[in-house]
Design a protein around this motif. Structure first.
Motif, mmCIF file in Angstrom:
data_model
loop_
_atom_site.group_PDB
_atom_site.id
_atom_site.type_symbol
_atom_site.label_atom_id
_atom_site.label_comp_id
_atom_site.label_asym_id
_atom_site.label_seq_id
_atom_site.Cartn_x
_atom_site.Cartn_y
_atom_site.Cartn_z
ATOM 1 N N MET A 1 0.819 -1.212 0.000
ATOM 2 C CA MET A 1 0.000 0.000 0.000
ATOM 3 C C MET A 1 0.854 1.265 0.000
ATOM 4 S SD MET A 1 -2.997 1.142 -0.300
ATOM 5 C CE MET A 1 -4.096 -0.235 0.064
ATOM 6 N N ILE A 2 2.018 1.208 0.650
ATOM 7 C CA ILE A 2 2.873 2.398 0.687
ATOM 8 C C ILE A 2 3.358 2.768 -0.717
ATOM 9 C CG2 ILE A 2 3.605 2.119 3.093
ATOM 10 C CD1 ILE A 2 6.245 0.981 2.065
ATOM 11 N N ALA A 3 3.482 1.766 -1.587
ATOM 12 C CA ALA A 3 3.874 2.047 -2.971
ATOM 13 C C ALA A 3 2.718 2.697 -3.725
ATOM 14 C CB ALA A 3 4.315 0.767 -3.666
ATOM 15 N N MET A 4 1.509 2.182 -3.519
ATOM 16 C CA MET A 4 0.337 2.736 -4.193
ATOM 17 C C MET A 4 0.051 4.165 -3.733
ATOM 18 S SD MET A 4 -0.841 0.661 -6.458
ATOM 19 C CE MET A 4 -2.456 1.371 -6.792
ATOM 20 N N LYS A 5 0.272 4.423 -2.446
ATOM 21 C CA LYS A 5 -0.025 5.748 -1.886
ATOM 22 C C LYS A 5 0.975 6.811 -2.332
ATOM 23 C CE LYS A 5 -3.539 4.880 1.029
ATOM 24 N NZ LYS A 5 -4.846 5.584 0.974
ATOM 25 N N THR A 6 2.190 6.380 -2.637
ATOM 26 C CA THR A 6 3.244 7.359 -2.953
ATOM 27 C C THR A 6 3.653 7.373 -4.424
ATOM 28 O OG1 THR A 6 4.979 5.742 -2.418
ATOM 29 C CG2 THR A 6 4.205 7.180 -0.623
ATOM 30 N N GLY A 7 3.416 6.268 -5.135
ATOM 31 C CA GLY A 7 3.861 6.177 -6.515
ATOM 32 C C GLY A 7 5.344 5.917 -6.651
ATOM 33 N N VAL A 8 6.011 5.595 -5.533
ATOM 34 C CA VAL A 8 7.453 5.312 -5.552
ATOM 35 C C VAL A 8 7.688 3.954 -6.214
ATOM 36 C CG1 VAL A 8 9.474 4.854 -4.103
ATOM 37 C CG2 VAL A 8 7.926 6.732 -3.532
ATOM 38 N N PRO A 9 8.642 3.849 -7.153
ATOM 39 C CA PRO A 9 8.891 2.593 -7.858
ATOM 40 C C PRO A 9 9.231 1.431 -6.919
ATOM 41 C CG PRO A 9 10.077 4.381 -8.905
ATOM 42 C CD PRO A 9 9.523 4.932 -7.630
#
Length: 244
Positions: free
Chosen positions: A174-182
């Motif tokens: 979820m932290i990737a989805m929330k931030t857009g970080v690769p």
């Protein structure tokens, strides 16, 4: 004879690791604190952490075979996502992939040396038994990701009991989805054989690490879709490494 040899290697490793982390680690942080150039000081500490990750395997007389180093992003932060076989996955990632921050279980907060470096790397301590504190910790991780911190995540949530990959936990990316970080998928094979879960004696051996191409979370419509895609990449990589 082999068991006795492994016991000697184990005692040697624990002694060196404790001295290195607690005493030399304390010296490194103190020296960095006294440096006037803060950027240079941080580079120095991160370099020493990377050296520790690499040396940990030398102390175990174990070889690390790395594939895909060229896939590591050079110009921005990212989230390392890997399968979790052993406690040696942590120095493996630090030494051969990235000196990133960890979302660590709160118990590690009490271990001298280890807790210093988790904090220094901008890590977050997670209390899995307290949902409110867990949400707060994840919000903190998201904020740090937005500010350029690289994170390391083990979506299985725990070490594998037999070396085989466990399913990734819901919302683990979820932290990737929330931030857009690769997301940088990483497949690990062999650390389980060095030291399985709930064991304390090491068996020297070969470790394999496959670094896959980064994945852009913005390509996916949901965390579930992203998670399943990344899990499939890592699982295929593990199966390939088994054949080495």
């Amino acid at each position: 004879m082999k068991k006795f040899k492994n016991l000697l290697v184990t005692l040697y490793f624990y002694f060196i690791a404790v001295v290195y982390i607690v005493f030399y680690g304390g010296f490194v942080l103190l020296r960095s604190f006294l440096m006037k150039d803060r950027e240079r000081a941080r580079e120095y500490v991160l370099g020493e952490i990377e050296k520790f990750g690499r040396r940990a395997f030398k102390w175990l007389f174990s070889e690390v075979v790395v594939e895909g180093k060229e896939n590591i992003p050079k110009d921005r932060n990212f989230i390392v996502v890997a399968n979790h076989q052993s406690i040696m996955d942590i120095p493996l990632i630090l030494g051969f992939v990235a000196t990133g921050a960890f979302i660590a279980k709160k118990e590690l907060k009490k271990i001298p040396g280890v807790n210093w470096y988790i904090k220094y790397l901008n890590g977050v301590f997670l209390d899995r038994k307290n949902p409110r504190k867990a949400v707060k910790a994840l919000r903190e991780a998201i904020e740090k990701l937005k500010n350029g911190v690289t994170f390391v995540v083990f979506p299985e949530g725990t070490r594998s009991p037999d070396g085989e990959m466990l399913p990734f936990k819901k919302d683990s990316l979820m932290i990737a989805m929330k931030t857009g970080v690769p997301v940088l998928p990483v497949s690990i094979w062999g650390t389980y054989h060095l030291i399985p879960k709930n064991h304390w004696i090491f068996t020297p051996g070969r470790v394999f690490l496959k670094i896959h191409s980064p994945v852009d979370p913005q390509r996916f419509s949901s965390e579930k879709e992203l998670r399943e895609y990344v899990e499939n990449i890592i699982r295929k990589g593990v199966e390939e490494l088994k054949e080495r």
